[in-house]
Design a protein around this motif. Sequence first.
Motif, short mmCIF file in Angstrom:
data_model
loop_
_atom_site.label_atom_id
_atom_site.label_comp_id
_atom_site.label_asym_id
_atom_site.label_seq_id
_atom_site.Cartn_x
_atom_site.Cartn_y
_atom_site.Cartn_z
N THR A 220 35.20 78.57 -18.12
CA THR A 220 34.47 77.32 -17.92
C THR A 220 35.12 76.14 -18.63
O THR A 220 34.86 74.99 -18.27
CB THR A 220 33.03 77.46 -18.39
N ILE A 221 35.98 76.42 -19.64
CA ILE A 221 36.63 75.30 -20.31
C ILE A 221 37.53 74.56 -19.32
O ILE A 221 37.71 73.34 -19.43
CB ILE A 221 37.43 75.81 -21.53
N TYR A 223 36.87 74.15 -16.07
CA TYR A 223 35.99 73.26 -15.34
C TYR A 223 35.64 72.05 -16.19
O TYR A 223 35.52 70.93 -15.70
CB TYR A 223 34.71 73.99 -14.95
N GLY A 321 22.57 77.96 -19.08
CA GLY A 321 23.24 78.39 -20.30
C GLY A 321 24.66 77.89 -20.43
O GLY A 321 25.34 78.19 -21.39
N THR A 323 27.84 75.89 -21.31
CA THR A 323 28.11 75.00 -22.43
C THR A 323 29.30 74.09 -22.22
O THR A 323 29.19 72.88 -22.34
CB THR A 323 28.39 75.82 -23.71
N MET A 324 30.46 74.66 -21.94
CA MET A 324 31.69 73.88 -22.09
C MET A 324 31.78 72.73 -21.11
O MET A 324 32.29 71.67 -21.45
CB MET A 324 32.91 74.78 -21.93
N VAL A 327 29.60 70.02 -22.51
CA VAL A 327 30.12 69.48 -23.76
C VAL A 327 31.21 68.46 -23.48
O VAL A 327 31.29 67.41 -24.09
CB VAL A 327 30.64 70.61 -24.67
N MET A 328 32.07 68.78 -22.48
CA MET A 328 33.18 67.88 -22.24
C MET A 328 32.86 66.74 -21.29
O MET A 328 33.53 65.73 -21.30
CB MET A 328 34.38 68.67 -21.72
N THR A 348 22.51 72.98 -24.56
CA THR A 348 23.71 73.61 -25.10
C THR A 348 24.58 72.61 -25.86
O THR A 348 25.15 72.94 -26.91
CB THR A 348 24.52 74.24 -23.96
N ILE A 351 23.12 72.12 -29.24
CA ILE A 351 23.38 73.26 -30.14
C ILE A 351 24.78 73.10 -30.74
O ILE A 351 24.97 73.26 -31.95
CB ILE A 351 23.27 74.60 -29.39
N VAL A 352 25.76 72.77 -29.90
CA VAL A 352 27.13 72.62 -30.40
C VAL A 352 27.23 71.48 -31.39
O VAL A 352 27.78 71.63 -32.49
CB VAL A 352 28.10 72.41 -29.23
#
Lengths: 400, 392
Positions: A220-221, A223, A321, A323-324, A327-328, A348, A351-352
């Motif tokens: 997923t990073i 994506y 769920g 995250t990545m 986040v980005m 998410t 949380i990070v």
Amino acid sequence: MSSVTFLLLCIYAYIEFSFAKNKIIKLQSKRKSASNPVYYGLFSLSTSVLLSFLTVLFFIYFENITRNIGIFLWGLCVIFLIIMNFKSRRYINPKFKPQKPIEQVMEYIFVTAGGICIAVTAIILLSVVFEAMHFFSKVPLIEFLAGTSWDPDKTIPGATHEGSFGSIPVFLGTILITIISLVIAVPLGLMSAIYLNEYASSRFRNIVKPALEMLAGIPTIIYGYFAALFVGPFIRDISASFGLNIASESAISAGIVMGVMIVPYVLSLSDDVLHSIPMNLRDASAALGATKAESITKVVLPAAFSGLVGSILLAVSRAIGETMIVVMAAGVQANLTFNPFAPVTTVTVQIVSLLMGEQEFGSVQTLAAFALAFMLFIITLGLNLCALIVAKKHRALYEY
Amino acid sequence: MSIKKRHFFATTFKITGLLSIVISLSFLVILISALAINGYNVLKRAEITLDVLFEKNLVTQDNYNLILNKAIYKIAENTEQEELITEILSEAAEDILSLMVKNNKELIDQTFTVKLPLKNDIDSAIQHNKIPEKYQNIVALLRHKNLLDINFNSALFLNTDSTEPENAGLAGAIVGSLYTMFICMLVAFPLGVATAVYLEEFAKKNTFTTLIEININNLASVPSIVYGLLGLAIFLNFFELPRSSSISGGLTLGIMITPIIVVTSRNALKAVPKSIKEAVRALGATNMQILFHHTLPVALPGILTGSILGLSRAIGETAPLIMIGMVAFISDIPSSFLDSTSVLPVQIYLWANNPNSAFTDRTAAAILVLLAILIMLNISAIILRKKYEKKF
């Protein structure tokens, strides 16, 4: 030091094993042994080396106490080896039957491994619950569930703790991004599954299905990188040409990329569901004069409805769920809005970001992360259980 | 509805289905091509060839600046050219020279031909032929003397992370990934397979075991970030393992993929036909003999495929590792399991967040490396499955 000893013990164990095995094979010429020679080898191995292994483990675990007495370790190991060697040598004869005790021990090993795994799963549950309860002792549950302002660093005069932890905008951000991703993923995934199942030849299916499932295997990073560096600026440039002013971090860029990520999940689950609908339904519908499309929309899809709902629920739990990507691509600013073009934050991301700061472990901010993770866990658990119940109902209808 | 309308609906429906497949596949194509286009430039970089004398007294003084200047003096024709060359050389040039001496003490008091990279913006300017006026002459001169050429960017694979993008590489991240995956599989594979065997063969079927099954199935779909928090709470806080090390990362990922391995191994064990087990039992085999000699060999391809799928999931996971602190800038290759390390996906995350656009280009190359590793893993899974599969 102890790792070298460990290695030497392993080599010695192998020597013992082959030694005992060969001895029994030689003795077999006089009288047939009661069990397979391998069992004798295993018996000799385990009895002679067990105590020494335990000593090495003891020394490794209590490294700080026993650091300077490495010689002691060696001495103990050698003594144990010699003693156990002498004691077990009597047993390597054809009359002894080692198979039953060895197999009993193996069974205990499996039961212990199962027990360890179960204990680990229990610990997973308990630790998240424990830390979340710790949080709720500092911040009341009502404020967490019903508050509308999420600002972990804000100091409120007169409050018992630092920061305001009203989680509604955070959950709303998650829901918004999930809805956008479902809008993209469900039509694409479902129509692709219908085509693959009903219209495609098996050769087409064999090539296309693995290719689409590759989308599921991409980390997923990647994506996230794609969303942050291509989709975000692309949407910003397109909106600029329309005169709107959208930041490059918006809910819609994260939502689009997350939708692309979930397509393979919806596709493979829906494919399984459609595959399980028996052919006689489709044949009966065709016999009554329906076109293929009419059979699908009026007969197959309503029949598969509960299974499809189950697959959509599982896709939702995957999206929640994630995250990545968020986040980005999405922001950290908690916004109480339904506007897909605004920057929102999700559970998410919070949380990070709560744990990236240099807070000590017991502070309210780090505990808030655990509380959010606990809510996430409960929601995913609930969705999975619903999907399980729905899938059971579907299976009961079609008896497979 | 008339026949015509119904047929029209039927054809449009079929076309919509095909169109959605085409759109989904095009996402894959767009993703890969965007990565390839961005990452391709990074595979080459411009380098200057210099003869460097590693004078002993300068090395002991750690004065690599002077060593570098003396080498530049040899190839420049006047002070203006010296200045220009110093300007276009990478700022990491001195670190490269000092690392060379540190790795090979015999270089002291020897002259050695070194290829040093250029500053990143000059490098991309040269590769795209848009050199700023100031440097056009010096670049042409160096090219004419065969001292400047564009080579394969081996630093991307041999160097560790660095503050200068032209010198940054993935070696530390790849080695860190290897260590972490080793620990992860060491924990997850035996535990997962043994638990699957226990649940499938030895556990009695009561409500307790059903509860455990539901628990493990749910854990397989819990978001990965929860496992990161778990690693933080248990491994870093309770057991006090070193932060950002491969052992804490490996243990966290191991716990994350154990439920996946349990679920896939259980499915593989369920697929073993009961007739085999019953037949062997009728011949007098004990439970363990049935397990090791008949069940496990038949279920082995499924178990291996499940483990490799779990491993490929673990290689790409970023969120749990960010939680246990792997976001620091690590510029060494880890030498033990307790050293601070970085892994490939976290390195991608760090480079992608770097404001320098040269790093984001290198992110595309790093992503291609990660995808190459994953493709190799999946192909080996398919080959293993085809080789050991037994059809009934």
